[in-house]
Design a protein around this motif. Structure first.
Motif, PDB file in Angstrom:
ATOM      1  N   PRO B 368       0.838  -1.213   0.000  1.00 53.51           N
ATOM      2  CA  PRO B 368       0.000   0.000   0.000  1.00 53.51           C
ATOM      3  C   PRO B 368       0.871   1.261   0.000  1.00 53.51           C
ATOM      4  CG  PRO B 368      -0.849  -1.593   1.573  1.00 53.51           C
ATOM      5  CD  PRO B 368       0.439  -2.146   1.058  1.00 53.51           C
ATOM      6  N   THR B 370       0.759   3.881   1.601  1.00 52.01           N
ATOM      7  CA  THR B 370       1.055   4.491   2.909  1.00 52.01           C
ATOM      8  C   THR B 370       2.200   3.772   3.627  1.00 52.01           C
ATOM      9  OG1 THR B 370      -0.582   3.059   3.952  1.00 52.01           O
ATOM     10  CG2 THR B 370      -1.342   5.249   3.266  1.00 52.01           C
ATOM     11  N   SER B 371       2.691   2.709   3.070  1.00 53.55           N
ATOM     12  CA  SER B 371       3.738   1.953   3.792  1.00 53.55           C
ATOM     13  C   SER B 371       5.043   2.748   3.831  1.00 53.55           C
ATOM     14  CB  SER B 371       3.963   0.589   3.138  1.00 53.55           C
ATOM     15  OG  SER B 371       4.386   0.764   1.807  1.00 53.55           O
ATOM     16  N   LYS B 404      -1.003   1.874  -4.524  1.00 53.15           N
ATOM     17  CA  LYS B 404       0.123   0.996  -4.147  1.00 53.15           C
ATOM     18  C   LYS B 404       1.428   1.653  -4.583  1.00 53.15           C
ATOM     19  CE  LYS B 404      -2.509  -2.822  -3.334  1.00 53.15           C
ATOM     20  NZ  LYS B 404      -2.394  -3.901  -2.382  1.00 53.15           N
TER      21      LYS B 404
END
Lengths: 434, 434
Positions: B368, B370-371, B404
C-alpha cells in the motif's frame, strides 16, 4: 512423610529443612535453644521440639545436622529410638566415625545413610552441587534418595566412608589448612591487603579471594573437621616437611633440586593446560562483567543479588571498583559489585514478563487479503517489550474494502511505548488501524 | 623509533617485540642462540644480532628481557653503550637490584625505567593487565610510556622498587610458594588428582586449577624470583612457623587458639563478603557455560579458542566433561572444553558478518502507498541471518496498481534461508513480490 531434622534451626540443617518442606515433607525441627527454635519453626510453619528423642521416634526420616563435635553423642542419643523401616542420615563433613556410630546404635530394620553435602547453606539450588553418599548397606530408601537428588540435578558421588575421609584430608586438611596458614602469615607480616591487590595480577586477586573465602568459614567447624579426620595429621606433617625442603632449596641456592621438585609436582597434577584454561575463563568472566557494566552506564540494566536472588531493575548511573549506583524507580540504590550478577538480555526479558505488570491490548488493522495473520503476530511478538501476541479475529466484508481484510491481534506489553511500536509496525507495512 | 629487545627471541621479550612492531617501531632482537634468533627475526621481519652492545648502541629504546638470573650482568654489559637521550627499561620480576644496576651503569642522559609487567606472554592484549613502573627519576620518556600504556587500557601502578619487592614477596614468596608446596605434597601423598576432583566442591576444583596454574610456570623463573627477592626468606620463615603453630593447635586439640587465629586472620583480610561474591561469580560463570552448552546440543554454536582466537562454527554434536564435539562444515572437530569460550549471540552474529561470505540480494515488493520503506528495511535487518538492508528505490505508476507503490530493498544475507525469511515477511504483510 515425616522428617525430623536434629539441629535443624540453623545453617545447613535449616537449609535442608526448608528444602524438604518445599518438597512436601512434614518437618519437625530440634535445636538446643528453644526460644530461637520455636521462633524459626513458627516462621517456617513447621513443628519444633527440644526433645531429640521425641522428634526422632515419630519420624520416617531422621537427619542429624548438629555441629560435627556433637554428632557422635547425638547419634547415640536418638538412633536407638528410630521406628522400624525409617531412614537415618547424617550430614557431617567426616564420614568414618558417624557411619560406624549410626550402624552400631540404630536398631535392625533402620536404614543408615551417611551423607556429606559438599556445600553450605548459601546455595540457592542443588543443581550442580556435589553430594557424597557412603551407604554400607542399601535398603528401600536409597533409590528414593537418589531419585530426589537426580531430579534436582545434584551431582552424586557414592563411595566408602574411608575413601571419603582420605580425600577430604587432602581437600580440607591440605588445601584449606594451607590457605588458613597463608591468611595468618599475611596478618603476621602486617601486609596491607588492599595495597597488595593493586600489585597483583587478576589471578593473584582471585587467589586472595579464595583464601578469604576459606578463612571466612565457621572456625569451629573447621577446627572440628581438622581434628576429627584421622588422616589429617599425616597430611599436615608431609606438607610441613615439603615446605621446609623447598625453602631449603631456595636458601641453599639449589636450583636443580627446586626445578626437579616443581616440575615433578606439575607432572603429577596432569592436564595443566585444562587448569590454565579454566582459571583463565574464570578471570575473563569477572572482567567481562565489569566491561559490560562500563558500557551500560546511562542504560537500563537488571542486576540480581547473588544470595537473595532479588532483582534490581533501573538505569545504571555509575560504576566504581566496588559499587554500582542504580536509579531504581524514584530512588537511588547503591549495590556492591561483588554481590550482584548482571542479567542477560533474555534473562531480563523473562524477569520483566514474570514480575512487571502487563497491559493487555487489542489492535485491529486492515491489510491486503493475502496477508498472513500468524506471521504478523510472530513479528509483533519479536518487538521489544511485547510479551505475547495472538490473532483474535479475521474479518472480511462490511466496511472492509475489496481485496482487504481486517485482523485483530490481542497482545501484552510491559509499557505503552511498546504499544506505539506495534502500531508503527502495522502502519509501516501500509496497514490502516481501525 | 629503534627499539632493541635484549633477549627478545622468546617468552615475554618476544611478546614485547611483537607488540612494539605492531605499534610501528623498528625492532632489533638479540638472543644467545643465533640460529633460533635469525629464524624468528626472519619470520617477524625484524633484525637480529647476537651482539647485545651493537643492538643497544643503535637504539632509542633498549629493553632488557633476559632471564632474571642474567639481568644484572646483561645490564652491566649493555648500559654503558646506550646513546644519550635514550631509554633503558628492564622487565624483570624483581626490581631493587635491576633498578640499582641500571642507575649505576647507564651514562648520564640515559633515562632509566625499571618495569614489571605482571603478565606472561599468553595474553592477547594489554587491556586490564597490570604494569608496575618504578621510576627513580622521570624524564621525557616517562609520559610517552604512560600514554602508550593508557591507550592500550593497561592498569599502571607507579611505586618504588623496594615497595614492589616487598609486595612481591607476599604474592610470589608466600602465595605462589605455598601453592608449589601444596602440589608437591599432593604428589608425595600419592593422591589421584582426578579422583579427588570428583569429591570436590567447585571451589576446590578452582583451587586445584590455580595450584596447577602456578606449578605449570617456568620453574627456572620461579626459582630465580624466590632467590633474588631479599624479603622472601623472612616470609618463608614466618609461613613455616605459622603452619607449625596451627598444626600444633590441631594436634593439641587447642580449639580456642585455633578459632582465635583463624578469626583474626579473616578479620585482617577484610571485606570477606566481596571475596565470597567474586569467587562465587567466577565459579558460577564456569558452570553457566557448561549449562549453556548442554542446552545447545544439536544447535549451531560458535566457539572461540582462548589462546589462538580462532573461531569454530558448527553444530554441537555432544559434550563430555572435558571435550566438545562439533560438526564444522563436513568434518568433526573435537575441542577441549577448557580451551574454548562460547560466543554470545551478538558475538556470533558479528563474527559471521566479518568472516562468512555474504550474498547481496535485491527484492521488489508492491505494498500500500502508505507503507514506510525505512521502517520495513529496519524490520528486514532484524531477521536472523540478515546483515544489512537498505531502501534502493521507490516506484509509482506504470504497472503498479492505484493506491500501491513498489519498493526495492538491497540486503545482505549469510545464507539463502534468510532470503526466504525476507520474502515470507514481505508476503506475510500482504506484499506482492515482483
Amino acid at each position: 512423610m515425616h522428617v525430623a531434622v536434629i539441629g535443624g534451626t540453623r545453617g545447613l540443617g535449616n537449609w535442608i529443612a526448608n528444602f524438604l518442606q518445599e518438597k512436601g515433607c512434614q518437618i519437625t525441627l530440634t535445636g538446643r535453644n528453644s526460644i530461637v527454635g520455636e521462633d524459626i519453626a513458627n516462621k517456617m510453619g513447621v513443628l519444633y521440639t527440644s526433645d531429640n528423642i521425641q522428634a526422632a521416634s515419630h519420624a520416617n526420616v531422621v537427619i542429624i545436622a548438629v555441629p560435627i563435635e556433637f554428632t557422635s553423642q547425638t547419634i547415640k542419643e536418638v538412633a536407638p529410638h528410630l521406628q522400624e523401616g525409617s531412614l537415618l542420615v547424617d550430614v557431617t563433613s567426616v564420614k568414618e566415625l558417624p557411619a560406624e556410630t549410626m550402624q552400631k546404635y540404630a536398631p535392625p530394620g533402620v536404614e543408615v545413610l551417611p551423607t556429606h553435602p559438599m556445600f553450605g547453606p548459601r546455595i540457592r539450588s542443588l543443581e550442580g552441587q556435589v553430594i557424597v553418599l557412603t551407604p554400607q548397606k542399601k535398603g528401600k530408601w536409597y533409590p528414593k534418595v537418589l531419585e530426589l537428588l537426580k531430579l534436582e540435578r545434584a551431582r552424586i558421588l557414592e563411595t566408602t566412608p574411608e575413601q571419603h575421609d582420605r580425600m577430604m584430608s587432602i581437600v580440607q586438611g591440605l588445601t584449606h589448612f594451607a590457605y588458613i596458614a597463608i591468611a595468618s602469615t599475611i596478618e603476621k607480616m602486617g601486609v596491607d591487603i588492599k595495597e597488595s591487590r593493586k600489585f597483583a595480577s587478576p589471578i593473584y586477586n582471585l587467589m586472595l579471594d579464595m583464601v578469604a573465602r576459606i578463612v571466612a568459614q565457621n572456625p569451629y567447624l573447621y577446627y572440628s573437621i581438622q581434628t576429627q579426620n584421622k588422616y589429617i595429621p599425616e597430611v599436615h606433617q608431609t606438607f610441613l616437611e615439603t615446605f621446609q625442603d623447598l625453602k631449603s632449596m631456595i636458601s641453599d641456592e639449589n636450583q636443580d633440586e627446586f626445578v626437579k621438585a616443581m616440575s615433578s609436582a606439575a607432572k603429577h597434577l596432569n592436564d595443566l593446560e585444562a587448569s590454565l584454561g579454566r582459571s583463565d575463563k574464570a578471570i575473563s568472566a569477572l572482567n567481562a562483567e565489569v566491561t559490560h557494566l562500563k558500557n551500560s552506564v546511562g542504560m537500563e540494566v537488571g542486576l540480581r543479588h547473588m544470595y537473595s536472588g532479588k532483582v534490581h531493575l533501573g538505569i545504571l548511573e555509575s560504576l566504581s571498583p566496588d559499587f554500582v549506583i542504580l536509579k531504581e524507580n524514584n530512588r537511588t540504590v547503591k549495590l556492591k559489585l561483588s554481590n550482584i550478577e548482571v542479567l542477560s538480555g533474555e534473562e531480563l526479558k523473562s524477569w520483566k514478563t514474570g514480575n512487571l505488570p502487563l497491559k493487555k491490548l487489542d489492535v485491529s488493522v486492515v491489510l491486503p487479503e493475502t496477508s498472513q495473520p500468524e506471521l504478523i503476530s510472530r513479528v509483533i511478538r519479536s518487538i521489544e517489550g511485547v510479551v505475547s501476541s495472538e490473532v483474535k479475529d479475521v474479518y472480511y466484508g462490511g466496511q472492509i474494502p475489496e481485496g482487504k481484510k481486517s485482523i485483530t491481534f490481542t497482545y501484552q506489553v510491559l509499557s505503552l511505548e511498546s504499544m506505539e511500536r506495534v502500531q508503527e509496525l502495522l502502519t509501516g507495512f501500509g496497514g490502516i488501524i481501525r
